[in-house]
Every structure is written in structure tokens, then in C-alpha cells.
Write a protein that holds these residues in place. Structure first.
Motif, PDB file in Angstrom:
ATOM      1  N   TYR A 109      51.340  40.312  15.728  1.00 41.76           N
ATOM      2  CA  TYR A 109      50.273  41.022  16.048  1.00 41.76           C
ATOM      3  C   TYR A 109      49.198  40.384  15.384  1.00 41.76           C
ATOM      4  O   TYR A 109      47.936  40.265  15.855  1.00 41.76           O
ATOM      5  CB  TYR A 109      50.351  42.400  15.535  1.00 41.76           C
ATOM      6  CG  TYR A 109      49.015  43.130  15.750  1.00 41.76           C
ATOM      7  CD1 TYR A 109      48.481  43.806  17.007  1.00 41.76           C
ATOM      8  CD2 TYR A 109      48.379  43.610  14.573  1.00 41.76           C
ATOM      9  CE1 TYR A 109      47.272  44.477  17.225  1.00 41.76           C
ATOM     10  CE2 TYR A 109      46.940  44.279  14.847  1.00 41.76           C
ATOM     11  CZ  TYR A 109      46.717  44.698  15.907  1.00 41.76           C
ATOM     12  OH  TYR A 109      45.500  45.301  16.056  1.00 41.76           O
ATOM     13  N   ALA A 110      49.124  40.057  13.831  1.00 41.06           N
ATOM     14  CA  ALA A 110      48.033  39.371  13.213  1.00 41.06           C
ATOM     15  C   ALA A 110      47.730  38.178  13.903  1.00 41.06           C
ATOM     16  O   ALA A 110      46.339  37.696  14.183  1.00 41.06           O
ATOM     17  CB  ALA A 110      48.535  39.278  11.773  1.00 41.06           C
ATOM     18  N   GLY A 111      48.692  37.356  14.402  1.00 39.60           N
ATOM     19  CA  GLY A 111      48.385  36.045  15.073  1.00 39.60           C
ATOM     20  C   GLY A 111      47.571  36.278  16.488  1.00 39.60           C
ATOM     21  O   GLY A 111      46.608  35.545  16.551  1.00 39.60           O
ATOM     22  N   LEU A 112      48.255  36.995  16.981  1.00 39.54           N
ATOM     23  CA  LEU A 112      47.338  37.319  18.295  1.00 39.54           C
ATOM     24  C   LEU A 112      46.015  37.907  18.150  1.00 39.54           C
ATOM     25  O   LEU A 112      44.964  37.441  19.040  1.00 39.54           O
ATOM     26  CB  LEU A 112      48.277  38.326  19.377  1.00 39.54           C
ATOM     27  CG  LEU A 112      49.607  37.665  19.835  1.00 39.54           C
ATOM     28  CD1 LEU A 112      50.316  38.542  20.629  1.00 39.54           C
ATOM     29  CD2 LEU A 112      49.210  36.648  20.796  1.00 39.54           C
TER      30      LEU A 112
ATOM     31  N   ALA B 133      45.881  42.673  21.733  1.00 37.44           N
ATOM     32  CA  ALA B 133      46.793  41.894  20.725  1.00 37.44           C
ATOM     33  C   ALA B 133      48.080  42.874  20.480  1.00 37.44           C
ATOM     34  O   ALA B 133      49.235  42.596  20.393  1.00 37.44           O
ATOM     35  CB  ALA B 133      46.238  41.739  19.373  1.00 37.44           C
ATOM     36  N   GLY B 134      47.987  44.334  20.628  1.00 34.98           N
ATOM     37  CA  GLY B 134      49.079  45.133  20.542  1.00 34.98           C
ATOM     38  C   GLY B 134      49.974  44.858  22.074  1.00 34.98           C
ATOM     39  O   GLY B 134      51.011  44.845  22.050  1.00 34.98           O
ATOM     40  N   LEU B 135      49.065  44.810  23.077  1.00 37.13           N
ATOM     41  CA  LEU B 135      49.792  44.487  24.398  1.00 37.13           C
ATOM     42  C   LEU B 135      50.576  43.349  24.186  1.00 37.13           C
ATOM     43  O   LEU B 135      51.723  43.260  24.921  1.00 37.13           O
ATOM     44  CB  LEU B 135      48.848  44.444  25.555  1.00 37.13           C
ATOM     45  CG  LEU B 135      49.217  44.399  26.878  1.00 37.13           C
ATOM     46  CD1 LEU B 135      48.893  45.743  27.483  1.00 37.13           C
ATOM     47  CD2 LEU B 135      48.712  43.391  27.673  1.00 37.13           C
ATOM     48  N   GLY B 136      49.940  42.221  23.935  1.00 35.24           N
ATOM     49  CA  GLY B 136      50.638  40.715  23.852  1.00 35.24           C
ATOM     50  C   GLY B 136      51.740  40.783  22.692  1.00 35.24           C
ATOM     51  O   GLY B 136      52.819  40.261  22.952  1.00 35.24           O
ATOM     52  N   THR B 137      51.629  41.492  21.691  1.00 33.24           N
ATOM     53  CA  THR B 137      52.844  41.554  20.567  1.00 33.24           C
ATOM     54  C   THR B 137      54.161  42.469  21.326  1.00 33.24           C
ATOM     55  O   THR B 137      55.030  41.808  21.250  1.00 33.24           O
ATOM     56  CB  THR B 137      52.479  42.399  19.499  1.00 33.24           C
ATOM     57  OG1 THR B 137      51.054  41.663  18.936  1.00 33.24           O
ATOM     58  CG2 THR B 137      53.574  42.583  18.532  1.00 33.24           C
ATOM     59  N   GLY B 138      53.707  43.671  21.904  1.00 32.65           N
ATOM     60  CA  GLY B 138      54.840  44.359  22.609  1.00 32.65           C
ATOM     61  C   GLY B 138      55.402  43.356  23.665  1.00 32.65           C
ATOM     62  O   GLY B 138      56.881  43.245  23.795  1.00 32.65           O
ATOM     63  N   ALA B 139      54.845  42.813  24.416  1.00 31.13           N
ATOM     64  CA  ALA B 139      55.502  42.032  25.481  1.00 31.13           C
ATOM     65  C   ALA B 139      55.875  40.799  24.771  1.00 31.13           C
ATOM     66  O   ALA B 139      57.144  40.167  25.371  1.00 31.13           O
ATOM     67  CB  ALA B 139      54.237  41.511  26.422  1.00 31.13           C
TER      68      ALA B 139
END
Length: 189
Positions: free
Chosen positions: A123-126, A145-151
Motif C-alpha cells: 500500500y505504501a509503495g503504491l 492504492a487500496g484498490l491496487g494493493t488488494g488486487a
């Protein structure tokens, strides 16, 4: 005579048994309290850092990863405590029961802490990458970032699992950011 010291530091007739204390500020004409008045505002090397109102990517990475790991470790230890208590058998001694609790708590705490630590790291990186790409700092960066982290976290389990986890991550982060804004607005602190 060996006991008599003739030095400009010692006057004749002064007590030689008392040593003179060293004072590093003797020749300074500034009060000592002014020497140690440190600035209370943050100091920055460059003006760009002073104008920025958010943490750097390294601070962000450390903060989210550390908080996530700690939360996971504490939550996992609690879940392990429950699992350890449920695994008691009728003939167990107190020493064996404590051992079961400690083993279950340690195992679950490590597993949960590592999982949430990895999620916080991603999450932090994204989020830092999205902020640097968009060159703005708003709510949508956090949601993306939350969407990308979950995916990304569930990508190995297939497209459907990644899509569901991405949606859940985006909704969770959106709810957290909204709750933060509501608290900042309506709760006097």
C-alpha cells in the motif's frame, strides 16, 4: 620545590589543594541558556521539503509497514490465545496449557503480522508511486492504492479473486479516509 606550581592559572597564596574547574564557556560573552535554545520547528535542507505537507516515501513505507505488522501481530496473538484455550484437553497440566497458549499465540501472531506487514508495504509503495505520478496529494491516490494493493495481494489466486480483493481494498481505504475527514471536521480535538 616540587609542590609549588608557578602557573598563570594559580595565583600565589591560593589554595592548591582545590583544583580549578574547567569552564568551556569562560571566554564567551553569551549567556549559557542562549547557547542551548534549539529551534522548535522542523528544519529542512531544501525549500521543496519545507513546502511539502506529507511524509516522504521512505517515511510512508516505514510507517505503514510497521503499523500494519504491529496490528497484525497483536491481532494474531489474540486469535492464537483463543485457539490455544480451545485446544485444551481434560488431562493437561498448567504448564502444558501455558505452552499451548504461547505456541498458538506466537504462530498466529507471526502469520498475521507478516501478512498485514506485506499489505502495508504494498500500500505504501503504491500510494507513493501514485502521488509521484499524479503530482497531487488527494483522496483518490489513497483509494487507488487500496484498490491496487488488494488486487496485487490476491493476484496469485486468479483474476476473480484479485478483482474482489481490489474492490474490497478500495472500499476499505475509501471508508477509512472518509472517516478521517469526518473526525477532523466534527470532532473537536
Amino acid at each position: 620545590m616540587a609542590d609549588a606550581i608557578s602557573s598563570p592559572d594559580h595565583e600565589r597564596g591560593s589554595d592548591l589543594s582545590k583544583p580549578r574547574l574547567y569552564n568551556p564557556y569562560q571566554d564567551l560573552q553569551v549567556p549559557i541558556r542562549n547557547l542551548y535554545q534549539l529551534p522548535t520547528s522542523p528544519e529542512f535542507l531544501f525549500d521543496e521539503e519545507a513546502r511539502r505537507q506529507r511524509r516522504s516515501w521512505g517515511e510512508n513505507l516505514t510507517f505503514y509497514t510497521g503499523c500494519s505488522y504491529l496490528t497484525g501481530a497483536v491481532g494474531g496473538a489474540g486469535a492464537g490465545l483463543v485457539t490455544g484455550v480451545k485446544s485444551f484437553e481434560p488431562g493437561d497440566t498448567t504448564k502444558l496449557r501455558i505452552n499451548r497458549i504461547l505456541n498458538a499465540s506466537g504462530h498466529a501472531g507471526r502469520v498475521w503480522g507478516n501478512r498485514l506487514g506485506v499489505i502495508g508495504l504494498m500500500y505504501a509503495g503504491l500510494e507513493s508511486g501514485i502521488v509521484s505520478l499524479r503530482d497531487t496529494d488527494d483522496v483518490w491516490n489513497s483509494v487507488a492504492a487500496g484498490l491496487g494493493t488488494g488486487a496485487l495481494y490476491r493476484a496469485a489466486r486468479g483474476v476473480r479473486s484479485a478483482a474482489v480483493a481490489g474492490a474490497v481494498g478500495g472500499v476499505l481505504v475509501g471508508a477509512a479516509v472518509t472517516a478521517k475527514q469526518v473526525v477532523k471536521r466534527y470532532v473537536p480535538i
